[in-house]
Design a protein around this motif. Structure first.
Motif, PDB file in Angstrom:
ATOM      1  N   HIS A 153       3.702   0.500   3.237  1.00 16.46           N
ATOM      2  CA  HIS A 153       4.146  -0.843   3.139  1.00 16.46           C
ATOM      3  C   HIS A 153       3.278  -1.942   3.268  1.00 16.46           C
ATOM      4  O   HIS A 153       2.382  -1.754   2.440  1.00 16.46           O
TER       5      HIS A 153
ATOM      6  N   HIS B 226       4.934 -12.391  10.390  1.00 18.19           N
ATOM      7  CA  HIS B 226       6.310 -12.950  10.085  1.00 18.19           C
ATOM      8  C   HIS B 226       7.075 -11.991  11.067  1.00 18.19           C
ATOM      9  O   HIS B 226       6.749 -10.844  11.152  1.00 18.19           O
TER      10      HIS B 226
ATOM     11  N   ASP C  72      10.485  -5.504   8.515  1.00 17.24           N
ATOM     12  CA  ASP C  72       9.475  -4.439   7.799  1.00 17.24           C
ATOM     13  C   ASP C  72       8.033  -4.711   8.116  1.00 17.24           C
ATOM     14  O   ASP C  72       7.381  -4.351   7.526  1.00 17.24           O
ATOM     15  N   HIS C  73       7.996  -5.695   9.086  1.00 14.59           N
ATOM     16  CA  HIS C  73       6.456  -6.002   9.319  1.00 14.59           C
ATOM     17  C   HIS C  73       6.312  -5.972  11.003  1.00 14.59           C
ATOM     18  O   HIS C  73       5.380  -5.978  11.512  1.00 14.59           O
TER      19      HIS C  73
ATOM     20  N   ASP D  32       3.749 -11.748   3.487  1.00 10.39           N
ATOM     21  CA  ASP D  32       4.737 -11.770   2.546  1.00 10.39           C
ATOM     22  C   ASP D  32       4.613 -13.140   1.925  1.00 10.39           C
ATOM     23  O   ASP D  32       4.951 -14.003   2.625  1.00 10.39           O
TER      24      ASP D  32
ATOM     25  N   HIS E 225       3.235  -3.880   0.096  1.00 10.65           N
ATOM     26  CA  HIS E 225       4.373  -4.214  -0.113  1.00 10.65           C
ATOM     27  C   HIS E 225       5.102  -3.992  -1.605  1.00 10.65           C
ATOM     28  O   HIS E 225       5.640  -4.516  -1.942  1.00 10.65           O
TER      29      HIS E 225
HETATM   30 MN    MN Z   1       8.477  -7.845   3.870  1.00 10.65          MN
END
Ligand code: MN
Ligand code: NI
Length: 227
Positions: free
Chosen positions: A9, A50, A54-55, A141, A191
């Protein structure tokens, strides 16, 4: 020379001046990264762009294991502090701070940043890291934005981590333009492929980069390169 390890990711571990800097750890929920054991990942710093899950998914566990310093925007840093992470360093857009591995600037990103429990995660960002070894941009992102040209005015960027998965962020064409804006020809893609929404045609992405005279690096999960 900088060692860069990819954990899937948008998760990368960089070694800079013998310090281990981990970006946006999202490993244990990522099926594509199920061969990676997060207990094996040691980090002196965790930089978080952020608040999206997913981070941030593995920030707490890794930070608690290794007493890592979590660097993020004020809201995200405070949220982790309230979770019992002892060392956090809050920043906000436009601000720079010199750490023992180099200077970090928190720069704009166009995206959103709600934390996993619905808490407001402030505004999303990216990082420019300037060290003796390398100067690079970690976009997080984001959409393509003219603000990226300011990065080229201030820094001599050696390489840039750019989202290329489209749908939630830039796709490859905008990422190539972003690379042009920040002044580098070397892109490390991130990503992409993790979720059905962001599955990409990697061959086509490579070709698009080649056509523009740029190098697109897409690492395998678990792979380490030196740049
Ligand atoms: Mn993301
Ligand atoms: Ni996000």
């Amino acid at each position: 020379m900088t060692n860069i390890t990819y954990y899937g990711h948008s998760t990368f571990l960089l070694t800079i001046d013998s310090k281990r800097i981990l970006f946006d750890p999202f490993i244990s929920p990522n099926e594509l990264a199920d061969q990676i054991d997060i207990q094996s990942i040691a980090a002196d710093y965790i930089l978080v762009t952020h608040g999206h899950s997913d981070h941030v998914a593995d920030v707490e566990e890794i930070a608690k294991n290794y007493h890592s310093t979590v660097v993020a925007n004020f809201e995200v840093a405070t949220w982790f502090q309230e979770k019992g992470i002892k060392k956090t360093h809050p920043m906000n857009h436009g601000g720079s701070k010199v750490f023992d591995f180099g200077k970090v600037k928190y720069v704009n990103a166009i995206h959103s940043s709600t934390l996993p429990d619905g808490s407001p995660g402030g505004n999303p960002g990216g990082f420019v890291v300037q060290s003796e070894q390398a100067t690079f941009y970690f976009a997080g992102d984001t959409a393509l934005t003219y603000d990226m040209k300011l990065i080229a005015e201030e820094f001599d960027i050696d390489f840039a981590f750019m989202p290329i998965g489209d749908n939630f962020t830039m796709g490859i064409d905008d990422a190539l333009k972003a690379a042009e804006f920040v002044g580098t020809k070397k892109i490390i893609g991130m990503h992409f492929d993790t979720f059905p929404y962001i599955k990409i045609d990697k061959e086509a992405a490579k070709k698009a980069a080649d056509t523009k005279g740029m190098e697109l690096i897409m690492l395998n999960i678990g792979e380490t390169i030196t740049l």
